[in-house]
Design an enzyme around this catalytic site. Sequence first.
Site, mmCIF file in Angstrom:
data_model
loop_
_atom_site.group_PDB
_atom_site.id
_atom_site.type_symbol
_atom_site.label_atom_id
_atom_site.label_comp_id
_atom_site.label_asym_id
_atom_site.label_seq_id
_atom_site.Cartn_x
_atom_site.Cartn_y
_atom_site.Cartn_z
ATOM 1 C CD GLU A 33 47.430 38.028 34.124
ATOM 2 O OE1 GLU A 33 47.364 39.188 33.677
ATOM 3 O OE2 GLU A 33 48.334 37.633 34.874
ATOM 4 C CG HIS B 204 42.693 41.491 33.894
ATOM 5 N ND1 HIS B 204 43.488 40.605 33.227
ATOM 6 C CD2 HIS B 204 43.460 42.597 34.078
ATOM 7 C CE1 HIS B 204 44.677 41.150 33.018
ATOM 8 N NE2 HIS B 204 44.686 42.355 33.524
ATOM 9 C CG ASP C 180 47.339 42.619 31.146
ATOM 10 O OD1 ASP C 180 46.662 43.431 31.800
ATOM 11 O OD2 ASP C 180 48.007 41.705 31.672
ATOM 12 C CG HIS D 237 51.158 40.018 31.050
ATOM 13 N ND1 HIS D 237 50.233 39.766 32.037
ATOM 14 C CD2 HIS D 237 51.881 38.878 30.917
ATOM 15 C CE1 HIS D 237 50.393 38.524 32.480
ATOM 16 N NE2 HIS D 237 51.379 37.974 31.819
ATOM 17 C CD GLU E 284 52.575 38.443 35.377
ATOM 18 O OE1 GLU E 284 52.304 39.457 34.691
ATOM 19 O OE2 GLU E 284 51.828 38.044 36.291
ATOM 20 C CG HIS F 249 46.036 41.513 38.043
ATOM 21 N ND1 HIS F 249 46.421 41.415 36.723
ATOM 22 C CD2 HIS F 249 45.071 40.601 38.212
ATOM 23 C CE1 HIS F 249 45.710 40.474 36.145
ATOM 24 N NE2 HIS F 249 44.880 39.956 37.026
ATOM 25 C CD GLU G 293 45.327 45.854 34.523
ATOM 26 O OE1 GLU G 293 46.133 45.532 33.641
ATOM 27 O OE2 GLU G 293 44.877 45.042 35.353
HETATM 28 ZN ZN LIG Z 1 46.295 43.599 33.538
#
Ligand SMILES: [Zn+2]
Length: 265
Positions: free
Chosen positions: A39, A41, A50, A125, A127, A181, A186
């Site tokens: 995904e 980032h 992630d 993650h 989701e 995010h 992170e």
């Molecule tokens: Zn992430």
Amino acid sequence: MHMNEAAYAHCRIDLMSWTRYRDRLADDPIIFVPVGALEQHGPHLPMGCDAILAAAMTARVADALGGLQMPTLTYGYKSQARSGGGQLFPGTTSLDGATLTSMVQDILRELARHGGRRVVLVNGHVENQWFLTEGIDLALRELSLSGKAMQVVRCEYWNYTPQPVLESLFEDTFPGVDLEHAALLETSMMLALHPELVDLEAMPEDALGSFPGHDRYPQDGRGVPASGVLAPASRASAEKGALLIESTVAAMVAALGQAFSETMR
Ligand SMILES: [Zn+2]
């Protein structure tokens, strides 16, 4: 605590022979499965973020608890605007919920066949959460029919970060896990673990995602900063990352060590 993944390779079942794995299983170890995503980032972090972070947390916890580490699930459920910027970015590559659910169910079935009885899914993650839960539920329903017992824990690693640590990193206000995010948390952890994968020159100007109380479909990217980073990342540092990793891992070791202590032993 090492920041080098090679120090934890002895826990990984994909790097061991089946005979060694069989022998380790005789001690009834906790078997850890990290789960991430592919995904976007932001322009400064790799898209495997992630998965990389879930695997890094898992490696340290598995090492401390004498556990085993399964290969990481490196794809996850579809990105949502308010937690990952959504599905509109090139590179973000996601699974249908049923696919992720089936993968979890299949892996748990196989671990049960090997004789594994205690499993932890370490999620990185947002989701993924309920599809992991669904995979666990279907696997346990199936296993109970064949008289096999298994205890499974699902956790999101960020829930273990001690509140005083979060408060020390966010001098003013913590935007919340969803909006973090590709942001301070992170980015800091990636700087601590893999500085060679962080492009500080590409770090975008600080911005904040802005979302109403509802989600709209089809996704249109409304409220998502153009960079894909949902909250300020500019104050990230390797020192903050090391503090996050060490304090989070310590809390996970304590909690997950406890999680199975009153059951099945
Ligand atoms: Zn992430």
